[in-house]
Design a protein around this motif. Sequence first.
Motif, mmCIF file in Angstrom:
data_model
loop_
_atom_site.group_PDB
_atom_site.id
_atom_site.type_symbol
_atom_site.label_atom_id
_atom_site.label_comp_id
_atom_site.label_asym_id
_atom_site.label_seq_id
_atom_site.Cartn_x
_atom_site.Cartn_y
_atom_site.Cartn_z
ATOM 1 N N MET A 28 0.882 -1.299 -0.060
ATOM 2 C CA MET A 28 0.043 -0.129 -0.061
ATOM 3 C C MET A 28 1.013 1.328 -0.210
ATOM 4 N N GLY A 29 1.762 1.419 0.925
ATOM 5 C CA GLY A 29 2.784 2.554 1.047
ATOM 6 C C GLY A 29 4.040 1.980 1.652
ATOM 7 N N PHE A 30 5.303 1.987 0.762
ATOM 8 C CA PHE A 30 6.260 1.472 1.413
ATOM 9 C C PHE A 30 7.627 2.074 0.867
ATOM 10 N N ARG A 31 8.930 1.703 1.055
ATOM 11 C CA ARG A 31 10.128 2.034 0.680
ATOM 12 C C ARG A 31 10.622 0.993 -0.308
ATOM 13 N N ASP A 32 10.990 1.553 -1.527
ATOM 14 C CA ASP A 32 11.485 0.521 -2.625
ATOM 15 C C ASP A 32 13.174 0.689 -2.441
ATOM 16 N N ASP A 33 13.904 -0.287 -3.084
ATOM 17 C CA ASP A 33 15.008 -0.432 -2.977
ATOM 18 C C ASP A 33 15.996 1.046 -3.132
ATOM 19 N N ASN A 34 15.535 1.846 -3.676
ATOM 20 C CA ASN A 34 16.158 3.454 -3.807
ATOM 21 C C ASN A 34 15.364 4.248 -2.640
ATOM 22 N N ASP A 82 -1.453 2.736 -2.529
ATOM 23 C CA ASP A 82 -2.044 3.921 -2.139
ATOM 24 C C ASP A 82 -1.203 5.037 -2.555
ATOM 25 N N ILE A 83 -0.152 5.072 -2.763
ATOM 26 C CA ILE A 83 0.911 6.456 -3.146
ATOM 27 C C ILE A 83 0.472 6.425 -4.553
ATOM 28 N N ASP A 84 0.307 5.651 -5.367
ATOM 29 C CA ASP A 84 -0.186 5.992 -6.796
ATOM 30 C C ASP A 84 -1.506 6.256 -6.759
ATOM 31 N N TYR A 85 -2.507 5.903 -6.100
ATOM 32 C CA TYR A 85 -3.634 6.232 -5.843
ATOM 33 C C TYR A 85 -4.023 7.693 -5.634
ATOM 34 N N GLN A 134 -6.337 14.913 -10.228
ATOM 35 C CA GLN A 134 -7.749 15.145 -10.596
ATOM 36 C C GLN A 134 -8.069 16.434 -9.638
ATOM 37 N N MET A 135 -7.863 16.606 -8.711
ATOM 38 C CA MET A 135 -8.168 17.886 -7.677
ATOM 39 C C MET A 135 -7.287 19.033 -7.996
ATOM 40 N N GLY A 136 -6.263 18.783 -8.743
ATOM 41 C CA GLY A 136 -5.303 20.105 -9.050
ATOM 42 C C GLY A 136 -4.539 20.307 -7.492
ATOM 43 N N ARG A 137 -4.386 19.287 -6.921
ATOM 44 C CA ARG A 137 -3.532 19.436 -5.492
ATOM 45 C C ARG A 137 -2.292 18.613 -5.484
ATOM 46 N N GLU A 138 -1.262 18.926 -4.945
ATOM 47 C CA GLU A 138 -0.232 18.265 -4.629
ATOM 48 C C GLU A 138 -0.067 17.165 -3.306
ATOM 49 N N MET A 139 -0.092 16.065 -3.492
ATOM 50 C CA MET A 139 -0.031 15.051 -2.414
ATOM 51 C C MET A 139 1.512 15.004 -2.110
ATOM 52 N N VAL A 140 1.682 15.310 -0.521
ATOM 53 C CA VAL A 140 3.012 15.117 -0.124
ATOM 54 C C VAL A 140 2.911 14.049 0.911
ATOM 55 N N PHE A 141 3.871 13.112 0.948
ATOM 56 C CA PHE A 141 3.540 11.953 1.732
ATOM 57 C C PHE A 141 4.389 11.912 3.047
ATOM 58 N N GLN A 142 4.044 11.916 4.230
ATOM 59 C CA GLN A 142 4.453 12.268 5.365
ATOM 60 C C GLN A 142 4.596 10.832 6.485
ATOM 61 N N PRO A 143 5.567 10.147 6.341
ATOM 62 C CA PRO A 143 5.787 8.784 7.453
ATOM 63 C C PRO A 143 5.420 9.552 8.639
ATOM 64 N N ILE A 144 4.555 8.762 9.484
ATOM 65 C CA ILE A 144 4.093 9.033 10.830
ATOM 66 C C ILE A 144 4.180 7.463 11.281
ATOM 67 N N ASP A 145 4.261 7.727 12.994
ATOM 68 C CA ASP A 145 3.973 6.527 13.779
ATOM 69 C C ASP A 145 2.677 6.299 13.594
ATOM 70 N N LYS A 170 -8.944 4.943 -14.245
ATOM 71 C CA LYS A 170 -7.604 5.156 -13.921
ATOM 72 C C LYS A 170 -7.283 4.357 -12.561
ATOM 73 N N ALA A 171 -8.375 4.233 -11.608
ATOM 74 C CA ALA A 171 -7.937 3.362 -10.312
ATOM 75 C C ALA A 171 -7.906 1.872 -10.526
ATOM 76 N N ALA A 172 -8.593 1.346 -11.879
ATOM 77 C CA ALA A 172 -8.549 0.029 -12.056
ATOM 78 C C ALA A 172 -7.052 -0.271 -12.805
ATOM 79 N N GLU A 173 -6.630 0.572 -13.516
ATOM 80 C CA GLU A 173 -5.187 0.553 -14.062
ATOM 81 C C GLU A 173 -4.098 0.554 -12.755
ATOM 82 N N ILE A 174 -4.263 1.437 -11.751
ATOM 83 C CA ILE A 174 -3.434 1.376 -10.596
ATOM 84 C C ILE A 174 -3.447 0.025 -9.917
ATOM 85 N N SER A 175 -4.445 -0.376 -9.949
ATOM 86 C CA SER A 175 -4.862 -1.777 -9.301
ATOM 87 C C SER A 175 -4.357 -2.865 -10.066
#
Length: 266
Positions: free
Chosen positions: A53-59, A66-69, A76-87, A250-255
């Motif tokens: 769903m959300g993880f770090r690759d070899d790089n 979930d990241i691609d989604y 679609q919203m015209g917004r930038e998604m910024v991913f913040q790892p949390i506890d 697009k959702a189906a494509e990501i899945s």
Amino acid sequence: MKKLSMMILVMGLVVLALAGCGGKKAEDTAAGNSGSASGKKIIVGIDDKFAPMGFRDDNNEIVGFDIDYARAAGEQMGREMVFQPIDWKSKESELKSGRIDLIWNGYTINEDRKTKVLFTKPYLRNSQVVAVLNKSDVTKLSDLEGKEVGLQSLSSAADALDGSELKSKVKVSEYADNVLALSDLKNGRTAAVVIDEIVIKYYMSKEHETFKLLDEVLSPEEYGIGVKQGNEELLNELQAALDELNKNGKAAEISVKWFGEDKVLK
């Protein structure tokens, strides 16, 4: 006359100075307005060890379904998604405090969480299952009686075990994430791990001979995206974007990219 000329000169300089200050203030305001583009950013709280769903690759890049989604929804919203790892144990507190705008990483919808956050419509089905080593002689839940079982702390796995008769019959070891839980399982420190079916099947696809699943399922569930209570505007904007991703394929494509099939709920 000279005094009058001097006074006019001084007054003119004052006017110019004030105009300059006004111009500077206007520039600052304009800069502030252009900077408000940062208001378009949406901070997404994730567990960066929750494959696929959300993880770090070899790089060390954050990737996953979930990241691609989320990125597709952001476009679609015209917004930038910024991913913040949390506890992950503090996810609702992070949302309530405003440090993040969304909880989006295999976040299970349940009645307790509905009192803390607003949820989108469910977008994926999941179950809490029990994984053991492929060589284990454990074949059913009753075989785990008296044994040690691992799971991620304050997760849906913990909720599922709490609601099961198995809870009173086993010793429970809690971990910060599934990676640590599975590591102890492989090292023989625990006999089983309660875990999301989507997660363990990803690991099984990578390590074909390592794990197996017991037939009994602890808890069927659905994933949703958590929004801060009171922020119906963001919830509605996000849901409209997700609905459009379903319509345009697009959702189906990501899945298909991550699961090999279209698993997204319509």
